[in-house]
Design a protein around this motif. Sequence first.
Motif, PDB file in Angstrom:
ATOM      1  N   GLU A  63       0.832  -1.205   0.000  1.00 53.42           N
ATOM      2  CA  GLU A  63       0.000   0.000   0.000  1.00 53.42           C
ATOM      3  C   GLU A  63       0.869   1.259   0.000  1.00 53.42           C
ATOM      4  O   GLU A  63       1.838   1.363   0.745  1.00 53.42           O
ATOM      5  CB  GLU A  63      -0.916   0.009   1.222  1.00 53.42           C
ATOM      6  CG  GLU A  63      -1.883   1.171   1.247  1.00 53.42           C
ATOM      7  CD  GLU A  63      -2.828   1.123   2.429  1.00 53.42           C
ATOM      8  OE1 GLU A  63      -3.614   2.082   2.597  1.00 53.42           O
ATOM      9  OE2 GLU A  63      -2.782   0.139   3.185  1.00 53.42           O
ATOM     10  N   ARG A  64       0.500   2.210  -0.857  1.00 54.55           N
ATOM     11  CA  ARG A  64       1.240   3.471  -0.950  1.00 54.55           C
ATOM     12  C   ARG A  64       0.695   4.479   0.049  1.00 54.55           C
ATOM     13  O   ARG A  64      -0.508   4.564   0.265  1.00 54.55           O
ATOM     14  CB  ARG A  64       1.099   4.058  -2.359  1.00 54.55           C
ATOM     15  CG  ARG A  64       1.736   3.219  -3.446  1.00 54.55           C
ATOM     16  CD  ARG A  64       1.312   3.663  -4.833  1.00 54.55           C
ATOM     17  NE  ARG A  64       1.916   2.836  -5.881  1.00 54.55           N
ATOM     18  CZ  ARG A  64       1.417   2.684  -7.091  1.00 54.55           C
ATOM     19  NH1 ARG A  64       0.293   3.291  -7.427  1.00 54.55           N
ATOM     20  NH2 ARG A  64       2.039   1.913  -7.969  1.00 54.55           N
ATOM     21  N   LYS A  65       1.603   5.272   0.620  1.00 56.07           N
ATOM     22  CA  LYS A  65       1.130   6.356   1.492  1.00 56.07           C
ATOM     23  C   LYS A  65       0.807   7.600   0.681  1.00 56.07           C
ATOM     24  O   LYS A  65       0.012   8.441   1.108  1.00 56.07           O
ATOM     25  CB  LYS A  65       2.141   6.673   2.586  1.00 56.07           C
ATOM     26  CG  LYS A  65       3.418   7.366   2.140  1.00 56.07           C
ATOM     27  CD  LYS A  65       4.281   7.685   3.354  1.00 56.07           C
ATOM     28  CE  LYS A  65       5.530   8.445   2.968  1.00 56.07           C
ATOM     29  NZ  LYS A  65       6.377   8.770   4.143  1.00 56.07           N
ATOM     30  N   ASN A  66       1.405   7.742  -0.495  1.00 53.83           N
ATOM     31  CA  ASN A  66       1.041   8.812  -1.424  1.00 53.83           C
ATOM     32  C   ASN A  66       1.571   8.469  -2.800  1.00 53.83           C
ATOM     33  O   ASN A  66       2.306   7.494  -2.977  1.00 53.83           O
ATOM     34  CB  ASN A  66       1.548  10.197  -0.963  1.00 53.83           C
ATOM     35  CG  ASN A  66       3.050  10.227  -0.735  1.00 53.83           C
ATOM     36  OD1 ASN A  66       3.815   9.557  -1.407  1.00 53.83           O
ATOM     37  ND2 ASN A  66       3.475  11.010   0.237  1.00 53.83           N
ATOM     38  N   GLU A  67       1.171   9.285  -3.775  1.00 51.62           N
ATOM     39  CA  GLU A  67       1.516   8.998  -5.173  1.00 51.62           C
ATOM     40  C   GLU A  67       1.491  10.298  -5.957  1.00 51.62           C
ATOM     41  O   GLU A  67       0.474  10.977  -5.997  1.00 51.62           O
ATOM     42  CB  GLU A  67       0.501   8.002  -5.726  1.00 51.62           C
ATOM     43  CG  GLU A  67       0.589   7.716  -7.188  1.00 51.62           C
ATOM     44  CD  GLU A  67      -0.527   6.778  -7.637  1.00 51.62           C
ATOM     45  OE1 GLU A  67      -0.964   6.907  -8.798  1.00 51.62           O
ATOM     46  OE2 GLU A  67      -0.966   5.945  -6.826  1.00 51.62           O
ATOM     47  N   ALA A 102       2.314  19.492  -4.141  1.00 51.23           N
ATOM     48  CA  ALA A 102       2.974  18.916  -2.970  1.00 51.23           C
ATOM     49  C   ALA A 102       2.089  19.026  -1.733  1.00 51.23           C
ATOM     50  O   ALA A 102       2.010  18.094  -0.930  1.00 51.23           O
ATOM     51  CB  ALA A 102       4.310  19.614  -2.735  1.00 51.23           C
ATOM     52  N   GLU A 103       1.402  20.150  -1.574  1.00 47.61           N
ATOM     53  CA  GLU A 103       0.483  20.315  -0.446  1.00 47.61           C
ATOM     54  C   GLU A 103      -0.647  19.297  -0.511  1.00 47.61           C
ATOM     55  O   GLU A 103      -1.068  18.739   0.507  1.00 47.61           O
ATOM     56  CB  GLU A 103      -0.103  21.732  -0.435  1.00 47.61           C
ATOM     57  CG  GLU A 103       0.883  22.840  -0.105  1.00 47.61           C
ATOM     58  CD  GLU A 103       1.169  22.954   1.386  1.00 47.61           C
ATOM     59  OE1 GLU A 103       0.613  22.161   2.172  1.00 47.61           O
ATOM     60  OE2 GLU A 103       1.961  23.834   1.765  1.00 47.61           O
ATOM     61  N   SER A 104      -1.149  19.037  -1.724  1.00 47.12           N
ATOM     62  CA  SER A 104      -2.268  18.104  -1.861  1.00 47.12           C
ATOM     63  C   SER A 104      -1.870  16.682  -1.478  1.00 47.12           C
ATOM     64  O   SER A 104      -2.722  15.874  -1.123  1.00 47.12           O
ATOM     65  CB  SER A 104      -2.800  18.131  -3.307  1.00 47.12           C
ATOM     66  OG  SER A 104      -1.908  17.475  -4.196  1.00 47.12           O
ATOM     67  N   GLN A 105      -0.567  16.375  -1.537  1.00 49.20           N
ATOM     68  CA  GLN A 105      -0.077  15.054  -1.152  1.00 49.20           C
ATOM     69  C   GLN A 105       0.448  15.041   0.280  1.00 49.20           C
ATOM     70  O   GLN A 105       1.038  14.058   0.723  1.00 49.20           O
ATOM     71  CB  GLN A 105       1.033  14.612  -2.114  1.00 49.20           C
ATOM     72  CG  GLN A 105       0.570  14.393  -3.528  1.00 49.20           C
ATOM     73  CD  GLN A 105      -0.399  13.229  -3.651  1.00 49.20           C
ATOM     74  OE1 GLN A 105      -0.312  12.266  -2.907  1.00 49.20           O
ATOM     75  NE2 GLN A 105      -1.341  13.333  -4.579  1.00 49.20           N
TER      76      GLN A 105
END
Length: 292
Positions: A63-67, A102-105
């Motif tokens: 599972e990814r923490k962000n992308e 970057a903020e959105s992630q």
Amino acid sequence: MKEGRIIKGIGGFYYVDYNHDIYECKARGILRKNKKTPMVGDQVRFSILDPEKKLGILEDILERKNELIRPPVANVDQAVVVFAITQPEPNLSLLDRFLVLAESQQLDIVICFNKIDLLQKDDYLWMVDIYKNAGYPVLLTSKENNDGINKLKEILAGRVTVFAGPSGVGKSTLLNRIQSNIKLQTGEISVKSERGKHTTRHVELIPLNQRGWVVDTPGFSSLKVDFMEEIDLAYYFPEILQSKGECKFNSCLHENEPSCLVKKRVEEKEIAAERYESYKKLLEEIRLNRRY
């Protein structure tokens, strides 16, 4: 099965770091069937097919923490956004677009203004102040500024960092200075266009001596904001978010509404006019995208 991290992907092959050994892997067909596409930065499970030739096969993606989309990389801790103060001239609208992404992630963000040796301090401090006042850490670097390089090393230590910015701003040069065994190709600036030539051909995780990783990425020229709604944009401008709930209307978009605290703070120069203009341009772009 073993667990490792994808550090590079080229032509359908994925290179997985496992205990500092790199295995060349192909992905199992079941991943494609399940619409799972491996990305640089992915933590994966893989089977070793040939330990001597370091060959393997990807079995699963954890599972990814962000992308991120541009650059395409997963499981990032922070973004260091590099812009030159000149040569090429900084496009602050483009900088603001990357900050929104970057903020959105939910990444930690550091802004690095490079090539400060090319201008007098008074000629670029206004840019530094805009982003410091917005709440971002700002780092100043150049060929002559060893203090800035040492601070950058501290920021990168032990973390996975997207090292990004337009071509020609000096990203590869900075990385080469951070660690001498990183031999990245550096580009020249086109005199005619003042734009950098593309020198990074693919996304790759580069291991650092201080146990961290950096992602050296191709330069980019545009970032779409069609992944968000108009009302969400303010969340990605920290200085605007500070006023959340204090305007007369909860649905205030900080444009033409009466009793808008954000507009008042712009008039009183608590929020930089340049940042507010970027916000309004992005808001209009989101609105136009919604019409199609």
